[in-house]
Design an enzyme around this catalytic site. Structure first.
Site, PDB file in Angstrom:
ATOM      1  N   TRP A  35      -2.484  -3.296  -0.894  1.00  0.00           N
ATOM      2  CA  TRP A  35      -2.448  -4.536  -1.544  1.00  0.00           C
ATOM      3  C   TRP A  35      -3.267  -5.302  -0.468  1.00  0.00           C
ATOM      4  CZ3 TRP A  35      -0.407  -8.815   1.830  1.00  0.00           C
ATOM      5  CH2 TRP A  35       0.351  -9.667   1.255  1.00  0.00           C
TER       6      TRP A  35
ATOM      7  N   HIS B 149      17.912 -37.365   2.846  1.00  0.00           N
ATOM      8  CA  HIS B 149      17.263 -37.821   3.684  1.00  0.00           C
ATOM      9  C   HIS B 149      15.537 -37.197   3.239  1.00  0.00           C
ATOM     10  CE1 HIS B 149      20.676 -38.793   6.330  1.00  0.00           C
ATOM     11  NE2 HIS B 149      21.282 -38.019   5.814  1.00  0.00           N
TER      12      HIS B 149
ATOM     13  N   GLU C 223      10.354 -16.176  -6.734  1.00  0.00           N
ATOM     14  CA  GLU C 223       9.384 -14.845  -5.911  1.00  0.00           C
ATOM     15  C   GLU C 223       9.566 -14.782  -7.916  1.00  0.00           C
ATOM     16  OE1 GLU C 223      10.666 -12.046  -3.979  1.00  0.00           O
ATOM     17  OE2 GLU C 223      12.730 -12.404  -4.233  1.00  0.00           O
TER      18      GLU C 223
ATOM     19  N   CYS D 274       1.199  -1.141  -0.291  1.00  0.00           N
ATOM     20  CA  CYS D 274       0.174   0.184  -0.001  1.00  0.00           C
ATOM     21  C   CYS D 274       1.128   0.973  -0.121  1.00  0.00           C
ATOM     22  CB  CYS D 274      -1.275  -0.145   1.183  1.00  0.00           C
ATOM     23  SG  CYS D 274      -1.939  -1.548   1.143  1.00  0.00           S
TER      24      CYS D 274
ATOM     25  N   ARG E 144       6.227  -1.295  -4.151  1.00  0.00           N
ATOM     26  CA  ARG E 144       5.922  -1.286  -2.900  1.00  0.00           C
ATOM     27  C   ARG E 144       4.870  -2.372  -3.239  1.00  0.00           C
ATOM     28  NH1 ARG E 144       5.984   2.764   0.506  1.00  0.00           N
ATOM     29  NH2 ARG E 144       5.216   2.293   2.438  1.00  0.00           N
TER      30      ARG E 144
ATOM     31  N   LYS F 252       7.141  -4.880  -2.139  1.00  0.00           N
ATOM     32  CA  LYS F 252       8.563  -4.453  -1.678  1.00  0.00           C
ATOM     33  C   LYS F 252       8.595  -4.204  -0.254  1.00  0.00           C
ATOM     34  CE  LYS F 252      12.802  -3.240  -2.961  1.00  0.00           C
ATOM     35  NZ  LYS F 252      13.488  -4.773  -3.111  1.00  0.00           N
TER      36      LYS F 252
ATOM     37  N   GLU G 126      19.260 -18.647  -1.301  1.00  0.00           N
ATOM     38  CA  GLU G 126      18.480 -16.937  -1.727  1.00  0.00           C
ATOM     39  C   GLU G 126      18.482 -16.770  -2.889  1.00  0.00           C
ATOM     40  OE1 GLU G 126      17.354 -14.518  -1.469  1.00  0.00           O
ATOM     41  OE2 GLU G 126      18.358 -12.831  -2.940  1.00  0.00           O
TER      42      GLU G 126
ATOM     43  N   LYS H 192      14.723 -16.464  -5.104  1.00  0.00           N
ATOM     44  CA  LYS H 192      15.109 -15.126  -5.886  1.00  0.00           C
ATOM     45  C   LYS H 192      14.610 -15.728  -7.270  1.00  0.00           C
ATOM     46  CE  LYS H 192      15.475 -12.708  -5.172  1.00  0.00           C
ATOM     47  NZ  LYS H 192      16.310 -11.793  -3.453  1.00  0.00           N
TER      48      LYS H 192
ATOM     49  N   ASN I 111      -2.828   3.628   4.621  1.00  0.00           N
ATOM     50  CA  ASN I 111      -2.235   1.974   5.282  1.00  0.00           C
ATOM     51  C   ASN I 111      -2.173   1.022   6.212  1.00  0.00           C
ATOM     52  OD1 ASN I 111      -1.381   3.327   2.159  1.00  0.00           O
ATOM     53  ND2 ASN I 111       0.379   3.175   3.412  1.00  0.00           N
ATOM     54  N   GLY I 112      -2.715   0.441   6.331  1.00  0.00           N
ATOM     55  CA  GLY I 112      -2.119  -0.834   7.271  1.00  0.00           C
ATOM     56  C   GLY I 112      -3.183  -1.695   7.370  1.00  0.00           C
TER      57      GLY I 112
HETATM   58  O1  M6R Z   1      12.860  -4.816   3.774  1.00  0.00           O
HETATM   59  P1  M6R Z   1      13.013  -6.234   4.399  1.00  0.00           P
HETATM   60  O2  M6R Z   1      14.822  -6.145   3.441  1.00  0.00           O
HETATM   61  O3  M6R Z   1      13.181  -6.110   5.640  1.00  0.00           O
HETATM   62  O4  M6R Z   1      12.397  -6.959   3.921  1.00  0.00           O
HETATM   63  C1  M6R Z   1      12.891  -8.434   3.491  1.00  0.00           C
HETATM   64  C2  M6R Z   1      11.786  -9.579   3.189  1.00  0.00           C
HETATM   65  O5  M6R Z   1      10.591  -9.357   2.674  1.00  0.00           O
HETATM   66  C3  M6R Z   1      12.496  -9.329   1.133  1.00  0.00           C
HETATM   67  O6  M6R Z   1      13.840  -8.956   1.643  1.00  0.00           O
HETATM   68  C4  M6R Z   1      11.623 -10.717   0.927  1.00  0.00           C
HETATM   69  O7  M6R Z   1      11.948 -11.422   0.909  1.00  0.00           O
HETATM   70  C5  M6R Z   1      12.469  -9.663  -0.827  1.00  0.00           C
HETATM   71  N1  M6R Z   1      10.956  -9.835  -1.894  1.00  0.00           N
HETATM   72  C6  M6R Z   1      13.176 -10.986  -1.686  1.00  0.00           C
HETATM   73  O8  M6R Z   1      13.271 -10.658  -2.713  1.00  0.00           O
END
Ligand code: M6R
Length: 600
Positions: A73, A500, A484, A2, A27, A595, A477, A481, A99-100
């Site tokens: 959102w 396992h 997502e 949002c 965001r 974001k 990681e 990536k 927002n929130g």
């Molecule tokens: O802003 P932040 O680093 O706290 O965000 C944490 C996660 O939401 C963020 O790293 C998320 O996993 C990313 N979209 C990954 O690419």
């Protein structure tokens, strides 16, 4: 998650708001809307989907010099035109964006809004209807707004306009970020300074529990009880061009390419003229005094924390625990006697991490935030902040923030080691400059990475990533990536764990990407690759000059053993990028994601 924008002044507002909302797109959102204060009433424009759809539907029809806008959102009720903000009170006099999450909205509805017919499923509409209910009982807008604010439980940033007072935007916040800004010909409200750089660079932070009235020529801040508050404004250290993609097709690719520059920038910022580490003495003291470090983070930042732990423990011998913020929040372990909590967050706004920070502060523990946004909530509320200096990261998939976080953590580890007298230990500054050069080489190999994405990830349902030791953390990681942004089900595993359970999932042509940069486990991971190959996997090996063998698909330039994730993540980022691109995915704005994750 949002985003709010608002403007009141001399300029035509629709375009200003739309540009602001476009800047907040990063965001994450699923619907958007604006309200423009016209001659007699606020006109609403809302659409499900992208800002481009909203822009098309407005098509120059709106006129006015005051208004508010919002990207939503969905939390309460699906993404739809009805649930998109702004929301209006029954009479249409009041219009509001939020927002929130209002945690007690059901209760408020039952208690105060029995007679009111709600037009949406949102918690937000309850706020605007409540203000109107109190006005119907004789309160002024301001009084009714204050009364409402006192009743709300949860997180919020709110902007409210009243048809009968076209000169004011009423604003308040709790836990969610919100700024007001001073323009030359009018004033603004925004969730993020980036959103309104086309109007002003001069902003003032708003705090929880304040009620703010923004007019054409003034920003008045008061407490909930009406006492005046004075606060200096600050100048945003950003240009609008910092937030644009230039010649790049996507922000993600631009941000991947920026990594060598970011690392060099960090080296510069954390080094003094004698090439010693430049660190706030209070941070140094807190680090040295702590008997154990607790890293708290989410998503990619959590993965950076895992690497940070290894480096800190190996270089400085300091024990570190790394915790997922949302887990720590409700299932905290026994904490040592003198802990230092380190919050890692690109945005500095992640609600899960903030929840932990609030608890940590209640227990009077020291907290340090490592963030890319120094004025953010986590930064303000912690005792200390270290900046990652990565510049705005717009793509939802975090890339340069991850490597920047690991770079800062490695500098912190070096500083902790030096403080303990390990003079000749690991020199993070020197090693990071080698990393920056290696990153450059890897960023120049886009064609090769694109080919790997084509060869391994076209038409596949899933993909496994394996690694051992430090490489295990980076494959987590890599998998995040890929999943997502390309929606391929991707999981990272410790190589030794395959047999396992996970190996049962290997079928003919299942892609398995193995990272091997650590000599002491090179043979072991190669053994794991043979095991999956024997079951039909399509394996791809990413090794480093010192661990390479003929036939490896990618060989990384050699960097220090402790910093290999900063190099090995680059091919993983690029392969994910190209895989998503080939599948026609919206690389910068993947579905369902935001974001800045400001709800728990
Ligand atoms: O802003 P932040 O680093 O706290 O965000 C944490 C996660 O939401 C963020 O790293 C998320 O996993 C990313 N979209 C990954 O690419």
């Amino acid at each position: 998650m949002c985003g709010i924008v608002g403007y009141i002044g001399e300029q035509q507002v629709p375009e200003l708001l739309l540009r602001g909302l476009e800047k907040l797109e990063y965001r994450g959102y699923d619907s958007a809307g604006i309200a423009v204060v016209g001659e007699t009433e606020a006109e609403l424009f809302k659409e499900k989907g992208r800002i481009a759809t909203l822009r098309k539907s407005i098509n120059g029809k709106a006129e006015g010099t005051a208004g508010i806008g919002h990207t939503r959102w969905a939390t309460h009720g699906p993404p739809s035109k009805e649930n998109a903000h702004p929301h209006q009170s029954t009479s249409g006099r009041l219009t509001l964006v939020h927002n929130g999450v209002i945690e007690n909205f059901e209760q408020l509805k039952e208690e105060y809004l029995g007679e009111v017919e709600l037009a949406s499923d949102t918690d937000t509409e309850v706020i605007v209807q409540l203000v109107e209910v109190f006005m119907n009982q004789g309160d002024s807008v301001k009084k009714a707004f204050r009364k409402t604010l006192r009743l709300l439980k949860g997180s919020f940033a709110i902007a409210l306009i009243d048809n009968e007072d076209k000169d004011t935007i009423y604003v308040a916040k709790n836990k969610s970020p919100l700024l007001a800004g001073y323009g030359e010909d009018g004033n603004v409200v925004a969730s993020d300074s980036m959103a309104m750089l086309h109007v002003t660079k001069e902003f003032v932070e708003l705090m929880d529990g304040e009620v703010v009235t923004v007019t054409r020529d003034n920003i008045e801040i008061t407490t909930l009880d009406g006492e005046e508050v004075t606060r200096d404004s600050f100048t945003a250290e950003l240009d609008e061009s910092d937030t644009e993609k230039g010649t790049y097709a996507h922000y993600m690719l631009k941000e991947i390419d920026e990594q060598p520059f970011v690392i060099r920038n960090i080296i510069q910022k954390y080094q003094d003229e004698n090439h010693d580490i430049k660190l706030d003495p209070e941070v140094r003291e807190a680090l040295n005094e702590a008997d154990r470090l607790y890293i708290i983070a989410a998503g990619t930042s959590y993965h950076a924390g895992l690497v940070g732990k290894e480096v800190m423990e190996k270089v400085a011998g300091k024990p570190v625990e790394v915790h997922i913020a949302s887990e720590f929040l409700y299932n905290a372990p026994i904490v040592s006697e003198n802990p230092l909590f380190i919050f890692i967050s690109q945005s500095g706004e992640t609600a899960d991490s903030r929840g932990v920070l609030v608890n940590v502060k209640e227990q009077c523990h020291k907290a340090l935030t490592i963030t890319n946004v120094p004025g953010s909530t986590l930064s303000r509320e912690a005792d200390f902040t270290l900046h990652t200096y990565a510049g705005p990261e717009i793509a939802v998939a975090s890339t340069k923030a991850y490597t920047a976080q690991m770079a800062v953590l490695s500098i912190l580890a070096m500083d902790a080691a030096r403080s303990q007298g390990y003079e000749d230990s690991f020199n993070a500054i020197q090693e990071l400059s080698i990393v920056a050069t290696a990153m450059e080489t890897l960023c120049d190999q886009k064609d090769e990475m694109e080919m790997i994405a084509r060869d391994y990830l076209t038409d596949v349902r899933n993909c496994f990533f394996i690694g051992r030791a430090l490489d295990y953390h980076v494959v987590l990681e890599g998998a995040l990536k890929l999943k997502e942004i390309s929606y391929i089900q991707a999981e990272g595993f410790a190589g030794g764990e395959l047999k396992h359970g996970t190996i049962a999932l290997i079928e003919d042509k299942t892609p398995v990407i193995a990272v091997t940069t650590q000599e002491h486990v090179n043979l072991n991971i190669r053994g794991n690759v043979q095991e999956v190959d024997a079951r039909g996997a399509n394996s791809c090996i990413i090794s480093m000059e010192n661990t390479a063998k003929n036939g490896d698909q990618i060989v990384l330039p050699k960097v220090h053993d402790y910093l290999t994730p900063l190099a090995s993540v680059i091919p993983l980022q690029l392969i994910s990028y190209f895989a998503a691109l080939h599948r026609g995915c919206d690389v910068d704005k993947p579905r369902n994601l935001a974001k800045s994750v400001t709800v728990e």
